[in-house]
Motif scaffolding. Structure first.
Motif, short mmCIF file in Angstrom:
data_model
loop_
_atom_site.label_atom_id
_atom_site.label_comp_id
_atom_site.label_asym_id
_atom_site.label_seq_id
_atom_site.Cartn_x
_atom_site.Cartn_y
_atom_site.Cartn_z
N LEU A 1 65.04 110.49 118.81
CA LEU A 1 65.63 110.86 117.52
C LEU A 1 65.41 109.80 116.44
CD1 LEU A 1 69.07 112.43 118.55
CD2 LEU A 1 67.07 113.61 117.63
N ILE A 2 65.62 108.53 116.79
CA ILE A 2 65.55 107.49 115.76
C ILE A 2 64.15 107.34 115.17
CG2 ILE A 2 65.77 105.01 115.34
CD1 ILE A 2 68.21 104.99 117.08
N PRO A 3 63.11 107.03 115.97
CA PRO A 3 61.78 106.82 115.35
C PRO A 3 61.21 108.08 114.70
CG PRO A 3 61.62 106.74 117.75
CD PRO A 3 63.08 106.76 117.42
N TRP A 4 61.34 109.22 115.37
CA TRP A 4 60.75 110.44 114.78
C TRP A 4 61.62 110.97 113.65
CZ3 TRP A 4 55.87 111.09 115.56
CH2 TRP A 4 55.30 110.59 116.73
N GLY A 5 62.92 110.69 113.70
CA GLY A 5 63.79 111.06 112.58
C GLY A 5 63.44 110.27 111.34
N ILE A 6 63.14 108.98 111.53
CA ILE A 6 62.71 108.15 110.39
C ILE A 6 61.34 108.59 109.91
CG2 ILE A 6 62.01 105.81 109.75
CD1 ILE A 6 64.24 104.82 111.65
N ASN A 7 60.48 108.98 110.85
CA ASN A 7 59.13 109.42 110.48
C ASN A 7 59.17 110.62 109.54
OD1 ASN A 7 56.75 111.48 111.24
ND2 ASN A 7 56.00 109.39 111.48
N VAL A 8 60.09 111.55 109.77
CA VAL A 8 60.18 112.74 108.91
C VAL A 8 61.22 112.56 107.80
CG1 VAL A 8 59.42 114.27 110.75
CG2 VAL A 8 61.87 113.88 110.43
N ILE B 1 69.67 112.86 111.36
CA ILE B 1 69.51 112.68 112.81
C ILE B 1 70.28 111.45 113.28
CG2 ILE B 1 67.82 112.12 114.59
CD1 ILE B 1 65.88 113.96 113.20
N ILE B 2 70.39 110.46 112.40
CA ILE B 2 71.09 109.23 112.77
C ILE B 2 72.55 109.51 113.09
CG2 ILE B 2 71.69 106.90 112.00
CD1 ILE B 2 68.68 107.43 112.47
N PHE B 3 73.14 110.51 112.44
CA PHE B 3 74.54 110.84 112.70
C PHE B 3 74.75 111.32 114.13
CE2 PHE B 3 74.45 111.07 108.04
CZ PHE B 3 75.55 110.27 107.75
N ILE B 4 73.75 112.00 114.68
CA ILE B 4 73.83 112.41 116.09
C ILE B 4 73.90 111.18 117.00
CG2 ILE B 4 72.66 113.67 117.95
CD1 ILE B 4 71.33 115.38 115.80
N VAL B 5 73.08 110.19 116.66
CA VAL B 5 73.07 108.93 117.43
C VAL B 5 74.44 108.25 117.32
CG1 VAL B 5 72.03 106.65 117.62
CG2 VAL B 5 70.59 108.64 117.12
N LEU C 1 77.06 107.22 120.30
CA LEU C 1 77.50 105.83 120.42
C LEU C 1 79.03 105.74 120.37
CD1 LEU C 1 76.59 102.87 120.63
CD2 LEU C 1 76.46 102.81 118.13
N CYS C 2 79.65 106.42 119.42
CA CYS C 2 81.12 106.39 119.28
C CYS C 2 81.81 106.95 120.52
CB CYS C 2 81.55 107.16 118.03
SG CYS C 2 81.15 106.31 116.48
#
Length: 445
Positions: free
Chosen positions: A16-23, A28-32, A36-37
């Motif tokens: 999610l993180i690298p490909w979310g940043i790519n697009v 997507i970061i909120f899912i992460v 984490l929470c």
């Protein structure tokens, strides 16, 4: 079943993180963050490996153009660790098992010195980094890692999975030129690559080397525990090779030699057998399969900035003679202003590429306090050999790895190095504490 779900979470976050940043999809970061929470506040375990997963998915380089794009993720990691620490300390009332009273004094003293230097040299970024960010990614992270309630077997297996995912990205980028950050490397870092070197998701081969060397020390510790980790060793070896980094090659070999000496493995016939097999395979690879690759390796040893690092010693010697208490965080400006250079060192280079020299340039003779901060546990085991007797080889190997790497770059600047280092240190101490408690119960103490 829950263990497999957690492994899937690690893989999901690393996608999610690298490909979310790519697009450019920040949502997507909120899912992460939700994942984490959940592990911080609900399950109260597994959060440290998730912090490591996020960290290994973003370029950790100090390059302004590259690093600025991911600054919000750096803040998520730092303040996430701090929030976890506060939550555990104030609400869960976790007891302190790893930060001793002496270490508290050292931490306080170092923060005080950094506050004074920040005001003396009018540097708010230095105040933020040295007094808040650095303690967070070192001893505070170590504290929450030690208090992570995840089973130790799952912890080490999760780190294996994380390294495997990390390795997949490195292999895809090196062999197939596939990377979610390809557009960044093309625009920002093409100048560093005279020859092809693996960067993975971290932005620079040297940072990949950090991960490989620390993971190698972790695997060597597990070898002494008689674990079967052949696949992990092979994968670590492959990633280390394709970094085309002198640091990886030289320090990787030194780590193995130190491990052999500290654990007295030179008395084993098995060691000599595997060493002989390794020499044969290495010769075969060098002469037949990967001759072009080894040509690049030889180029790296002959043509890069080795002289620059040698020349830095003379520069710092001049600095400390003129400034016994250091030049502060902007020491490179002082070097340029006073036109300090020699036939090896050019002052247009923006780093000394040496942790020890950098601390001396900043603090002068007070750098000794910074060394005590970073190498505290090495001093402790030297004076408390009875308490740490079983893990002295493992901790010494980890510290020697840190010391040796300190001569090649400024280790204190990188999240990836410090977080993995303190995660492994916490794991080793926690594992030994568990073994001691188990033996005490067994012996009726």
């Amino acid at each position: 079943m829950k263990n497999y779900i957690f492994i899937l979470e690690i893989i999901l976050v690393s996608i999610l993180i690298p490909w979310g940043i790519n697009v450019q999809n920040i949502a997507i970061i909120f899912i992460v963050l939700i994942i984490l929470c959940y592990h911080i506040f609900k399950s109260k375990k597994g959060y440290t490996i998730l912090f490591l997963t996020i960290m290994l998915c973003i370029p950790s380089t100090e390059d302004k153009n590259l690093g600025a794009r991911f600054s919000y993720l750096f803040h998520i990691i730092r303040f996430g660790i701090l929030l976890t620490f506060i939550f555990q300390l104030k609400y869960l009332k976790y007891r302190n098992h790893i930060i001793t009273s002496n270490l508290k004094f050292v931490i306080f003293l170092v923060i005080l010195i950094n506050i004074l230097y920040s005001f003396a040299f009018d540097s708010f970024p230095f105040l933020l980094n040295s007094c808040l960010y650095y303690p967070i990614i070192t001893y505070i992270f170590m504290w929450i890692a030690f208090n992570d309630r995840m089973n130790l077997n799952i912890s080490k297996n999760s780190l294996d999975i994380l390294f495997a995912v990390f390795a997949v990205y490195v292999i895809l980028e090196f062999f197939f030129n596939i990377s979610p950050y390809h557009f960044l490397y093309e625009n920002d870092l093409s100048s560093i690559d005279v020859i092809r070197r693996a960067k993975g998701l971290l932005g620079h081969p040297l940072i990949v080397s950090c991960v490989v060397l620390l993971y190698e020390s972790f695997l060597l510790y597990r070898l002494t525990q008689k674990e079967k980790i052949k696949l992990q060793i092979i994968l670590c070896l492959i990633i280390g090779i394709i970094t085309v980094s002198r640091t990886t090659y030289i320090l990787g070999i030194l780590e193995i030699l130190l491990w052999i000496i500290l654990n007295r493995k030179y008395k084993s016939f098995t060691f000599y057998f595997y060493f002989f097999i390794f020499i044969i395979l290495f010769y075969f690879l060098a002469t037949d399969i990967m001759s072009d690759y080894f040509t690049d390796v030889i180029y790296r040893f002959q043509n890069d900035n080795i002289d620059q690092r040698y020349g830095a010693y003379y520069i710092v010697e001049q600095l400390i003679s003129n400034y016994p208490l250091g030049c502060g965080p902007n020491f490179m400006e002082t070097i340029r202003m006073e036109r300090l250079n020699n036939i090896y060192f050019t002052n247009t280079f923006n780093t000394l590429d040496n942790y020890f020299l950098t601390q001396i340039a900043i603090y002068g003779y007070l750098a000794i306090l910074i060394y005590i901060y970073d190498f505290y546990y090495m001093f402790i085991i030297c004076f408390h050999t009875k308490k740490y007797s079983k893990i002295i080889p493992a901790i010494l190997l980890l510290f020697f790895t840190r010391i040796l790497m300190s001569f090649t770059f400024d280790i204190q600047a990188y999240l990836s190095f410090n977080m993995i280092y303190y995660y492994i240190l916490a794991y080793i101490i926690k594992n030994e504490t568990l073994n001691i408690n188990t033996n005490n119960i067994y012996n009726g103490k």
